[in-house]
Design an enzyme around this catalytic site. Sequence first.
Site, mmCIF file in Angstrom:
data_model
loop_
_atom_site.group_PDB
_atom_site.id
_atom_site.type_symbol
_atom_site.label_atom_id
_atom_site.label_comp_id
_atom_site.label_asym_id
_atom_site.label_seq_id
_atom_site.Cartn_x
_atom_site.Cartn_y
_atom_site.Cartn_z
ATOM 1 N N ASP A 108 0.862 -1.188 0.000
ATOM 2 C CA ASP A 108 0.000 0.000 0.000
ATOM 3 C C ASP A 108 0.899 1.239 0.000
ATOM 4 O OD1 ASP A 108 -3.159 0.698 1.448
ATOM 5 O OD2 ASP A 108 -1.672 2.214 0.916
ATOM 6 N N ASP A 164 -3.905 2.385 -5.170
ATOM 7 C CA ASP A 164 -2.573 2.390 -4.557
ATOM 8 C C ASP A 164 -2.246 1.143 -3.750
ATOM 9 O OD1 ASP A 164 -3.925 2.801 -2.109
ATOM 10 O OD2 ASP A 164 -2.285 4.049 -1.368
ATOM 11 N N GLU A 165 -3.013 0.063 -3.925
ATOM 12 C CA GLU A 165 -2.676 -1.130 -3.144
ATOM 13 C C GLU A 165 -2.969 -2.403 -3.928
ATOM 14 O OE1 GLU A 165 -5.283 -2.020 0.258
ATOM 15 O OE2 GLU A 165 -6.655 -0.514 -0.534
HETATM 16 P P1 TTP Z 1 -5.232 5.055 1.178
HETATM 17 O O1 TTP Z 1 -4.250 4.004 0.813
HETATM 18 O O2 TTP Z 1 -6.355 4.681 2.081
HETATM 19 O O3 TTP Z 1 -4.500 6.274 1.872
HETATM 20 P P2 TTP Z 1 -3.098 6.925 1.556
HETATM 21 O O4 TTP Z 1 -2.333 6.165 0.537
HETATM 22 O O5 TTP Z 1 -3.285 8.367 1.246
HETATM 23 O O6 TTP Z 1 -2.346 6.856 2.960
HETATM 24 P P3 TTP Z 1 -1.796 5.566 3.717
HETATM 25 O O7 TTP Z 1 -2.079 4.381 2.856
HETATM 26 O O8 TTP Z 1 -0.316 5.819 3.918
HETATM 27 O O9 TTP Z 1 -2.532 5.529 5.007
HETATM 28 O O10 TTP Z 1 -5.883 5.652 -0.127
HETATM 29 C C1 TTP Z 1 -5.150 5.827 -1.326
HETATM 30 C C2 TTP Z 1 -5.574 7.106 -2.006
HETATM 31 O O11 TTP Z 1 -6.971 7.087 -2.283
HETATM 32 C C3 TTP Z 1 -5.339 8.335 -1.164
HETATM 33 O O12 TTP Z 1 -4.029 8.858 -1.331
HETATM 34 C C4 TTP Z 1 -6.397 9.276 -1.653
HETATM 35 C C5 TTP Z 1 -7.539 8.391 -2.115
HETATM 36 N N1 TTP Z 1 -8.617 8.383 -1.105
HETATM 37 C C6 TTP Z 1 -9.660 9.307 -1.234
HETATM 38 O O13 TTP Z 1 -9.696 10.080 -2.193
HETATM 39 N N2 TTP Z 1 -10.642 9.324 -0.283
HETATM 40 C C7 TTP Z 1 -10.627 8.486 0.815
HETATM 41 O O14 TTP Z 1 -11.544 8.545 1.661
HETATM 42 C C8 TTP Z 1 -9.544 7.540 0.935
HETATM 43 C C9 TTP Z 1 -9.494 6.604 2.111
HETATM 44 C C10 TTP Z 1 -8.578 7.534 -0.046
HETATM 45 MG MG MG Z 2 -2.146 4.093 0.701
#
Ligand code: TTP
Ligand code: MG
Length: 410
Positions: free
Chosen positions: A27, A121-122
């Site tokens: 992720d 992103d994962e």
């Molecule tokens: P995440 O992987 O949940 O968050 P992140 O990568 O920003 O942070 P981390 O994994 O380090 O905790 O989500 C990936 C992307 O998806 C995030 O950068 C932005 C988008 N996203 C939104 O637009 N709205 C949301 O509610 C979430 C959870 C994510």
């Molecule tokens: Mg993330």
Amino acid sequence: MARSHTPGRLVSADDVDDTGATVLHVDMDAFFAAVEILEDPSLAGKPVVIGHPSGRSVVSTASYEARRYGVNSAMPMATALRLCPDAIVVPPRHALYAEYSRRVMRVFHDITPTVEPLSIDEAFLDVSGAVRLLGRPASIGRMLRERVAEETGLTCSVGVAGTKFLAKLASGMAKPDGLLVIPVDGALDILHPLPIRALWGVGGKTEESLARLGLRTVGDVAETPLPVLRRAVGDASAARLHDLANGRDARRVETERVEKSVGHEETFETDVADAAFLERELLRLSDRVAARLRSEGLTATTVSIKVRSADFSTKTRSRSLPEPTCVGRRIYEESVTLFRELCPEVLPVRLIGVRAERLSSGGHAASLWDPDEAWRDTERTVDSLRARFGTAAVTSASLLRKDAPPDRAR
Ligand code: TTP
Ligand code: MG
């Protein structure tokens, strides 16, 4: 087995036991924010919040600096700005994030064909087939983190475990910029002290129902008899939660759909009349097609070529193979034979392409006589070198000749 770096964050020691921990969950860290910081380094180290600046919008994500103030995804922007008045608000650029996502996913596919993307992103990776070439799961995870950093400049967190649920849990515990292995034998020791919310799919309502039974931790759920859980949360949820709480998760890493064909082609800026040069192009294209097949765990039973002449007339020719293949050398031999049947009438050439068709998944057919074995092993080694060092680092010797026509399109 794990040591803590920053509060709440766990990363594995180098000698952690990763035997059988063949599921990786990757992720990206603060993905949208990290991409914006990469594009504008003056944002580095600052509290960056991605979202539209109007008070009624919500936060997409925030850099870890902003999270220290309590800013989080899905929070109203007005709240975020109240918590962190110095936040730099950057409107989202989704096309840019999609491009970075593609680059990250490409690195995953360099490592194993068994990639299951979960979101932008994962992804989960099943590395059981990659262990022989690339080493133990934890070192594959470390290599993956290095390759993602090299290819994109971004950091990610990796969880390594025996099941999807535990791998996802591990990547979350390793965040940001870490790697955590949950050893197969030690999984319950890590799992049971966690709050119930750590179980996949437990939201506010389920948590409330379980809390009414006096259950607080995952260990509590594991010890509760199934009929009791069923009455609280229903049959389906109860069975799933009970399994997860006991470290059981039979879900496999599912790859994407099987494609119908895989092809690559090259259009030249100036028409090419040099047949030897065109044959080297066919070798390069065949190698790329084969690498794609291998990275997706596919084999092909038909090879076709497409040749477009200077006058735009286009010819395609195909041949069936006696055995399915994922070997560039085999695809090249077939395509060169097809090409020679068309030469010299098709010269000069404007475009040339190679395509593998009639695909099937599940590696190569088991046959007693395997003419491709030596080539396949060589090319798999090349794949693993590419996984480590990048595509440009490894190429066929005959592609390195310097006598390419100057007019060759780049
Ligand atoms: P995440 O992987 O949940 O968050 P992140 O990568 O920003 O942070 P981390 O994994 O380090 O905790 O989500 C990936 C992307 O998806 C995030 O950068 C932005 C988008 N996203 C939104 O637009 N709205 C949301 O509610 C979430 C959870 C994510
Ligand atoms: Mg993330």
